[in-house]
Design a protein around this motif. Sequence first.
Motif, short mmCIF file in Angstrom:
data_model
loop_
_atom_site.label_atom_id
_atom_site.label_comp_id
_atom_site.label_asym_id
_atom_site.label_seq_id
_atom_site.Cartn_x
_atom_site.Cartn_y
_atom_site.Cartn_z
N ASP A 1 -4.98 3.40 7.99
CA ASP A 1 -6.10 3.41 7.05
C ASP A 1 -6.22 4.77 6.36
O ASP A 1 -6.36 4.85 5.14
CB ASP A 1 -7.42 3.11 7.78
N THR A 2 -6.16 5.83 7.16
CA THR A 2 -6.27 7.18 6.61
C THR A 2 -5.12 7.47 5.66
O THR A 2 -5.31 8.12 4.62
CB THR A 2 -6.28 8.20 7.76
N LEU A 3 -3.93 7.01 5.98
CA LEU A 3 -2.77 7.27 5.14
C LEU A 3 -2.89 6.58 3.80
O LEU A 3 -2.54 7.15 2.75
CB LEU A 3 -1.49 6.83 5.86
N LEU A 4 -3.39 5.35 3.78
CA LEU A 4 -3.59 4.65 2.51
C LEU A 4 -4.63 5.35 1.65
O LEU A 4 -4.45 5.50 0.43
CB LEU A 4 -4.03 3.20 2.77
N ARG A 5 -5.71 5.79 2.26
CA ARG A 5 -6.75 6.49 1.49
C ARG A 5 -6.20 7.80 0.92
O ARG A 5 -6.55 8.20 -0.20
CB ARG A 5 -7.96 6.76 2.37
N LYS A 6 -5.35 8.47 1.67
CA LYS A 6 -4.74 9.70 1.18
C LYS A 6 -3.88 9.42 -0.05
O LYS A 6 -3.96 10.14 -1.05
CB LYS A 6 -3.88 10.32 2.29
N GLU A 7 -3.06 8.40 0.01
CA GLU A 7 -2.22 8.07 -1.13
C GLU A 7 -3.07 7.74 -2.36
O GLU A 7 -2.76 8.17 -3.48
CB GLU A 7 -1.31 6.90 -0.80
N HIS A 8 -4.13 6.97 -2.15
CA HIS A 8 -4.99 6.59 -3.27
C HIS A 8 -5.63 7.82 -3.91
O HIS A 8 -5.79 7.88 -5.14
CB HIS A 8 -6.07 5.62 -2.78
N ALA A 9 -5.97 8.80 -3.11
CA ALA A 9 -6.66 9.98 -3.62
C ALA A 9 -5.73 10.94 -4.35
O ALA A 9 -6.10 11.53 -5.37
CB ALA A 9 -7.36 10.71 -2.47
N TRP A 10 -4.50 11.11 -3.85
CA TRP A 10 -3.66 12.20 -4.33
C TRP A 10 -2.47 11.78 -5.18
O TRP A 10 -2.06 12.51 -6.08
CB TRP A 10 -3.15 13.02 -3.14
#
Length: 302
Positions: free
Chosen positions: A59-68
């Motif tokens: 979950d955290t990894l997907l949110r990171k990709e979406h943000a950056w």
Amino acid sequence: MAHSGTEITADLIRDLLRARHPDLAERPLRLGARGWDNQVWRLGDDLAVRLPWATADADTLLRKEHAWLPLLAPRLPLPVPVPRHLGEPSDRFPRPWLLTTWLPGTPADLAPATRAQEAADALAAFLTALHEPAPADAPAGRDRGGSLADHDARVRGGLAHAAALDLLSDGTARAARALWADAAAAPAWPGPAVWLHGDLHAANVLTADGTFCGVIDFGDLCAGDPACDLAAAWTLLPDGAADRCLAAYRPAPDPATVRRARGWALARALGCLLISAADHRGRKPTWGPPARAALHRLTATR
């Protein structure tokens, strides 16, 4: 199955799309891959849906990709999957999910690069463009891009385990231990922390016509020592192409960075080799051949 226990099916994905993107819900849909953290489903010709299915931190990894990743993608000379929409957890699926662009090509664990000069130049250009100094709020990596000494016990233990499983010959194991000792003793990176992909192994790079055509899975995007990514010169390129890649990369890496990069390459290849031979769900047999080839390159040139 997702970590939450929810089965991921085409019907589930269509339900998620109907709630957020009804215009896309009836597009052709098929499973593209079951990765380490996520399942990837191809949506029509140009989009993909990524959903966590195995690991708790996906979950955290997907949110990171979406943000950056949308901020970095425009400057990169190889295509990358650009996030279009982040779906939040719901009653239908209790984890975030990501709608991204789809990249054509074949993962390099299935179709390795064969055009050495073109692939070396493409990799050098990609890493040169990516490795800009990262902002202070850049995400931290999962043990990527920091000190090699932090990985000493894991790598030495992995080498012993691989030798016990007859995955390494005695000669290769000895050479690998010597390479690792040299890399771990190299001076630390003195420069600013730069953007890193963080996970450049063969399954995360796409090829077409013998060279690289895309880079995927930026879940380990982070800031740190460029040597972490420069390891790809040995793990992804054909025999004899690492020197060309390093010569084309800018700024030219100093000898200590090359030593550390070889250590990162050893650690990554060893990890992929052990995963290819694992006896659990995470086993990835196709990771074995490129890992063995990388270990041969690294130990044969010492």
